[in-house]
Design an enzyme around this catalytic site. Structure first.
Site, PDB file in Angstrom:
ATOM      1  N   TYR A 153      -0.227  -2.925  -4.230  1.00  0.00           N
ATOM      2  CA  TYR A 153      -0.612  -3.732  -3.069  1.00  0.00           C
ATOM      3  C   TYR A 153      -1.144  -2.803  -1.995  1.00  0.00           C
ATOM      4  O   TYR A 153      -0.569  -1.748  -1.734  1.00  0.00           O
ATOM      5  CB  TYR A 153       0.608  -4.497  -2.532  1.00  0.00           C
ATOM      6  CG  TYR A 153       0.329  -5.320  -1.290  1.00  0.00           C
ATOM      7  CD1 TYR A 153      -0.510  -6.430  -1.351  1.00  0.00           C
ATOM      8  CD2 TYR A 153       0.908  -4.988  -0.067  1.00  0.00           C
ATOM      9  CE1 TYR A 153      -0.766  -7.186  -0.212  1.00  0.00           C
ATOM     10  CE2 TYR A 153       0.663  -5.755   1.068  1.00  0.00           C
ATOM     11  CZ  TYR A 153      -0.175  -6.846   0.997  1.00  0.00           C
ATOM     12  OH  TYR A 153      -0.409  -7.597   2.120  1.00  0.00           O
ATOM     13  N   ASP A 248      -2.189   5.571  -1.299  1.00  0.00           N
ATOM     14  CA  ASP A 248      -1.665   4.617  -0.324  1.00  0.00           C
ATOM     15  C   ASP A 248      -0.165   4.883  -0.210  1.00  0.00           C
ATOM     16  O   ASP A 248       0.631   4.450  -1.031  1.00  0.00           O
ATOM     17  CB  ASP A 248      -1.950   3.186  -0.773  1.00  0.00           C
ATOM     18  CG  ASP A 248      -1.457   2.166   0.257  1.00  0.00           C
ATOM     19  OD1 ASP A 248      -0.748   2.566   1.200  1.00  0.00           O
ATOM     20  OD2 ASP A 248      -1.784   0.968   0.105  1.00  0.00           O
ATOM     21  N   LYS A 276       4.492   1.525   7.899  1.00  0.00           N
ATOM     22  CA  LYS A 276       5.948   1.385   7.784  1.00  0.00           C
ATOM     23  C   LYS A 276       6.722   2.535   8.454  1.00  0.00           C
ATOM     24  O   LYS A 276       6.788   2.553   9.671  1.00  0.00           O
ATOM     25  CB  LYS A 276       6.316   1.150   6.320  1.00  0.00           C
ATOM     26  CG  LYS A 276       5.627  -0.148   5.845  1.00  0.00           C
ATOM     27  CD  LYS A 276       5.971  -0.675   4.481  1.00  0.00           C
ATOM     28  CE  LYS A 276       5.296  -2.045   4.308  1.00  0.00           C
ATOM     29  NZ  LYS A 276       4.464  -2.202   3.151  1.00  0.00           N
TER      30      LYS A 276
HETATM   31  C1  PLP Z   1       3.013  -2.847   3.224  1.00  0.00           C
HETATM   32  C2  PLP Z   1       1.891  -2.192   2.516  1.00  0.00           C
HETATM   33  C3  PLP Z   1       0.560  -2.289   2.952  1.00  0.00           C
HETATM   34  C4  PLP Z   1       0.161  -3.197   4.081  1.00  0.00           C
HETATM   35  O1  PLP Z   1       0.759  -2.841   5.270  1.00  0.00           O
HETATM   36  P1  PLP Z   1       0.880  -3.934   6.455  1.00  0.00           P
HETATM   37  O2  PLP Z   1       1.423  -3.151   7.594  1.00  0.00           O
HETATM   38  O3  PLP Z   1       1.788  -4.999   5.941  1.00  0.00           O
HETATM   39  O4  PLP Z   1      -0.498  -4.438   6.708  1.00  0.00           O
HETATM   40  C5  PLP Z   1      -0.399  -1.531   2.331  1.00  0.00           C
HETATM   41  N1  PLP Z   1      -0.088  -0.728   1.301  1.00  0.00           N
HETATM   42  C6  PLP Z   1       1.165  -0.614   0.844  1.00  0.00           C
HETATM   43  C7  PLP Z   1       1.457   0.327  -0.274  1.00  0.00           C
HETATM   44  C8  PLP Z   1       2.191  -1.352   1.415  1.00  0.00           C
HETATM   45  O5  PLP Z   1       3.435  -1.268   0.926  1.00  0.00           O
END
Ligand code: PLP
Length: 438
Positions: A153, A248, A276
């Site tokens: 994701y 990511d 995060k």
């Molecule tokens: C949570 C997440 C996102 C998106 O981040 P948001 O702050 O919710 O927009 C993108 N990549 C990864 C791997 C994530 O876990």
């Protein structure tokens, strides 16, 4: 078991009332879909406050929290050092729309921690970080195709809301309404754990590929740690073809160690995205790369990227306070020890479960896989029976004061606030909840 006691609304009247009001004015009653409990049934709990490893719902019940707001709260809820820094920062104003010292300090911390990032720019979410990283990757390479992996994701930007297409082409199809096919036409989706598929795609389209994006420790479809050879293949093929490798690290960054998954795997990407943990509970994202790549960004370069609240002093302060605390308190070593302890406590419980369960753990991330066939390395779908079991376990744990993610596909998060007592309580509740399901 208590699951059959009657409508959950009876035991959570305040949450039920808030949910009813929310559903009138907010689609599905929530600001982000997974919060609605649709995968497990029942009414979502409305949280009134949180402290350390605990959340307290609107009806005054407390729960040991293994969601941690889905990753940011590595120090636990309302950590005194973070709250003190935030409180002090707030008195100086929340946002200026002008540069401030806190963003320089946080950028310096990131650059010092993550060798692949010589420069970094702040945004306000992980989604934005990924969008911006992809834009700069396309600008830098002059290529247009993006490769992602099923089960990873990367936020909700149009061109990443893509499901694997059928057949050889791997052309992504939109996985959401409202995303035109034209917007996903440049995104390719491959399976994880499959070097041959990546090699075949590069053989076919290598000259057009701007970037390969992956969660180096995929943590959004359960927890799917990859074989080192797979990541090494991505590194090698992207380098050979002049494409960029994007890690990511929105979940893994500053969680799996100071240098994130890059440090853990020994593989250095060209671009990295953070979110995060880097915001310490405030809305922050960031992306970084070598100077020559980041130089493409406006105002130095021709690639536009901006944000009204980007780098605001309050959000930067929460990130700084969190990173400082992790360094000061040997946070990553402590979290690994805590994770190992949890693993020791859970293994015997899982071994005696009435159906197959598998624990997957990387540092302070863990996942109890309900796949009967064993924990997968790719984005395998749970059967109906397996999903029903998770829903039963989720509610059994909730009844025992443990808050797990309301979906079998979500990883759990440990924080520095989880004590040995908490972990023991978790293992005991798990044993009891499993017995009740049997
Ligand atoms: C949570 C997440 C996102 C998106 O981040 P948001 O702050 O919710 O927009 C993108 N990549 C990864 C791997 C994530 O876990």
């Amino acid at each position: 078991m208590s699951n059959a006691d009657g409508p959950r609304e009876d035991r959570h009247p305040r949450s039920a009332e808030l949910y009813e009001r929310a559903c009138r004015v907010i689609p599905g009653g929530v600001s982000s879909p997974v919060r609605a409990f649709r995968a497990v049934g029942g009414t979502p709990l409305f949280i009134a406050r949180a402290l350390g490893a605990q959340v307290f719902d609107a009806d005054g019940r407390s729960y040991l929290d293994f969601v941690g707001s889905w990753g940011p709260l590595i120090a636990g809820h309302a950590h005194p050092a973070v709250i003190a820094a935030l409180t002090e920062a707030l008195t100086r104003g929340t946002t200026y729309g002008a540069p401030c010292a806190a963003e320089v300090e946080l950028a310096e911390r990131v650059v010092a921690s993550y060798p692949a990032a010589e420069q970094v720019r702040f945004v306000s979410s992980g989604t934005e970080a990924v969008m911006s990283a992809i834009r700069v990757a396309r600008a830098f390479t002059g290529c247009d195709v993006i490769v992602k992996f099923a089960g990873c994701y990367h936020g909700h930007a149009d061109h990443l809301l893509v499901a694997a297409g059928s057949g050889l082409a791997t052309f992504g199809r939109p996985s959401s309404a409202g995303v035109p096919e034209a917007f996903t036409a440049l995104t390719r989706v491959l399976p994880l754990d499959d070097e041959a598929a990546v090699a075949a795609l590069f053989a076919r389209e290598g000259a057009r590929i701007a970037a390969v994006i992956i969660e180096p420790v995929p943590a959004n479809h359960g927890l799917l740690p990859q074989r080192p050879e797979f990541l090494a293949t991505l590194r090698r093929l992207t380098s050979q073809h002049g494409a960029l490798l994007i890690f990511d690290e929105v979940i893994s960054g500053f969680r799996l160690g100071r240098g994130g998954a890059a440090e853990l795997t020994g593989i250095t990407p060209d671009l990295v995205t953070f979110g995060k943990v880097i915001g310490g509970g405030m809305p922050v994202g960031a992306f970084g790369a070598a100077r020559k790549i980041m130089a493409r960004l406006a105002p130095d370069g021709d690639t536009y990227q901006a944000g009204t609240l980007s780098g605001n002093p309050v959000a930067m302060t929460a990130g700084l306070a969190t990173l400082d605390l992790l360094v000061r308190e040997s946070g990553w070593q402590r979290l690994e020890a805590r994770g190992a302890e949890l693993e020791r406590l859970l293994r015997p419980v899982l071994a005696q479960a009435p159906f197959p369960l598998h624990l997957v753990r990387v540092g302070s991330l863990f996942w109890i896989s309900f796949h009967e066939a064993g924990a997968p390395r790719t984005a395998a779908t749970l059967t109906e029976r397996e999903s029903v079991r998770y829903a039963a376990l989720f509610h059994g744990m909730l009844d025992r004061g443990i808050y797990l993610p309301p979906s079998a596909y979500e990883a759990c998060f440990l924080s520095l606030a989880h004590s040995t007592t908490d972990l023991t309580r978790f293992a005991q509740a798990l044993r009891a909840a499993l017995a009740a399901i049997a």
